[in-house]
Design an enzyme around this catalytic site. Structure first.
Site, mmCIF file in Angstrom:
data_model
loop_
_atom_site.group_PDB
_atom_site.id
_atom_site.type_symbol
_atom_site.label_atom_id
_atom_site.label_comp_id
_atom_site.label_asym_id
_atom_site.label_seq_id
_atom_site.Cartn_x
_atom_site.Cartn_y
_atom_site.Cartn_z
ATOM 1 N N SER A 1 0.845 -1.190 0.000
ATOM 2 C CA SER A 1 0.000 0.000 0.000
ATOM 3 C C SER A 1 0.879 1.238 0.000
ATOM 4 C CB SER A 1 -0.851 0.019 1.270
ATOM 5 O OG SER A 1 0.001 0.176 2.378
ATOM 6 N N LYS A 2 0.303 2.304 -0.512
ATOM 7 C CA LYS A 2 1.123 3.500 -0.675
ATOM 8 C C LYS A 2 1.462 4.169 0.653
ATOM 9 C CE LYS A 2 -2.785 6.193 -2.355
ATOM 10 N NZ LYS A 2 -3.357 6.690 -3.596
ATOM 11 N N ARG A 3 0.810 3.751 1.718
ATOM 12 C CA ARG A 3 1.186 4.312 3.021
ATOM 13 C C ARG A 3 2.540 3.788 3.466
ATOM 14 N NH1 ARG A 3 -3.671 4.993 7.284
ATOM 15 N NH2 ARG A 3 -4.967 6.285 5.950
#
Ligand code: GLU
Length: 484
Positions: A254-256
């Site tokens: 995920s981009k987090r």
């Protein structure tokens, strides 16, 4: 003669080009090349609200950068086009009519309110969620009359209510699902547009796709898809769901937690051949277990059925290490050409020059002044670091502001321009009651490592979305590590 292999990558153009798309494309590409078959690129833009042609172009550019050339697609054409689902609406409508005619699908007139009530009841009863098939019992002549009279409706798949569906995945074997556990999926929306499930199955069939190789997250849709093939009376392709790429903590990538945009890797100076090699290792081990191999070696050796299902962790350090090996193997001239292309491209320098010209006295000042345009991670100047914390706010409050700004405002920008960046920042300030002055300085420090820089929004435009996003994420980590 055996049928020629046809594989496809079917991205939805709803955002930045995703590393997962490259991963899935690589395995589809490899199988097609290995067998002398065809690799098709299809744009799945059924979500009319979120799909954009800018995103489509970025996805195509990123896949071309990687060298995963497709034989058919919206840009190159082919015998099975059009390759954009938004141009195939009529095809889906005709196909759904065939299903309705054989009672394998039916119009559903339930209103949104009714469906919401139903959901609330199911929630209260802690029962299974799903449509209760109310409209399935409407007599078909009556249903046709209501459709003809223009009553709003969707078309749903009539799942058998008894028995089970067996769906085979090449890597996992048979997956058996009780039919009464599967919802009567909406196939055609009330605006006449297809859902993913309908468009995807119809296209895979009409485009002669022999192997559907895609991400594991689609496996839950497989019983519906198998049902659809059966309802149409079509042969099934081979289905193969690749393991999901994971963050270091093994959650879905995920981009987090990881940069997921291919643009990030390109701008961070990752070589396309190193990225492909790294992605190939996420599910495949060479017979001699070596880590470094070329795309053509991969194409020659890899066996679809031997893909390993262990959740592969996308590890940035390992990618950098592999990239280093590739970089050191480059011939001097080749390295020079890569530097020109990736770091010192004329277009990039031309965008930077107007931002620094006023602020330097000698040519030698250029490199130190413009340093933050060329580095991966910025170094915070000692005097700038305290200003990473917003005035009148704590480090956690500043980190939270960065997160909300990024996820709710900046990420949504389609055209990454100074004007749009400024508008997004001001919208954040309005919505969260932040004083713009208090926000802009910490952002400046996060993006450049300094307090005195060229105009912030122009600087961010030139740096590009992927770099800015990553720098904000790093700044959040730094802020979280500070004393409150
Ligand atoms: N449009 C889907 C995606 O973006 C395609 C899934 C599939 O390959 O069936 O992942």
């Amino acid at each position: 003669m055996a049928t020629a292999v046809r594989t496809r990558i079917a991205p939805s153009p709803t955002g930045d080009p995703h590393v997962g798309t490259a991963y899935v494309a690589l395995f589809n590409y490899a199988l097609a090349r290995q067998t002398g078959g065809s690799f098709v690129l299809r744009i799945e833009d059924t979500d009319r609200q979120r799909s954009t042609s800018a995103s489509e172009q970025q996805i195509l550019a990123a896949l071309s950068w990687l060298g995963l050339e497709w034989n058919e697609g919206p840009d190159v054409g082919g015998a099975f086009g059009p390759y954009r689902q938004s141009e195939r609406t009529e095809i889906y409508r005709e196909h759904v009519e065939k299903l309705v005619a054989k009672s394998a699908a039916y119009p559903c007139f339930c209103t949104r309110e009714r469906l919401e009530e139903l959901r609330a009841e199911q929630k209260a009863a802690k029962g299974r969620f799903g449509y209760d098939r109310l409209c399935r019992s409407i007599d078909s002549e009556e249903a046709q009359r209501r459709v003809a009279a223009g009553e709003e409706h969707v078309i749903r798949l009539a799942m058998p209510t008894e028995g089970e569906t067996i769906a085979n995945d090449l890597l996992r074997g048979d997956i058996v699902i009780a039919n009464d556990q599967v919802d009567d999926q909406v196939l055609l929306k009330s605006d006449g547009h297809p859902t993913y499930h309908l468009a995807n199955v119809v296209d895979d069939h009409l485009m002669g796709i022999t192997h559907v190789i895609r991400a594991e997250e689609w496996i839950s849709s497989l019983p519906k898809h198998v049902r659809l093939y059966r309802a149409f009376g079509w042969d099934l392709p081979v289905f193969c769901h690749l393991p999901l790429l994971r963050n270091a903590d093994t959650s879905k990538i995920s981009k987090r937690k990881n940069p997921v945009s291919l643009d990030h890797y390109r701008q961070a100076g990752i070589l396309p051949e190193a990225l492909l090699n790294y992605l190939a290792l996420m599910g495949w081990t060479m017979p001699d277990e070596r880590d470094q191999f070329t795309l053509s070696e991969f194409v020659a050796e890899f066996r679809l059925e031997d893909i390993s299902l262990g959740g592969p962790v996308f590890d940035l350090d390992k990618l950098n290490w592999l990239n280093g090996k590739y970089l050191r193997d480059l011939q001097g001239e080749d390295l020079l050409a890569r530097l020109h292309e990736a770091v010192f491209a004329d277009a990039y320098l031309e965008a930077i020059i107007p931002l620094v010209q006023e602020r330097i006295d000698t040519l030698a000042d250029f490199v130190p002044y413009a340093e933050f345009f060329f580095v991966g991670n910025v170094r915070y100047e000692e005097t700038a670091l305290p200003k990473l914390v917003a005035k009148n706010h704590t480090p956690p409050q500043t980190a939270k502001a960065f997160r909300v700004l990024l996820e709710e405002h900046l990420d949504a920008i389609l055209e990454w321009s100074a004007a749009n960046i400024e508008a997004a920042m001001r919208a954040f300030c309005e919505a969260r009651e932040w004083n713009p002055k208090e926000l802009f300085m910490p952002i400046r420090v996060a993006i450049t490592g300094r307090t005195a820089t060229p105009p912030l929004f122009e600087t961010m435009e030139v740096l590009g979305k992927a770099r800015c996003r990553w720098r904000l994420r790093r700044a959040m980590e730094t802020l979280r590590g500070m004393k409150a």
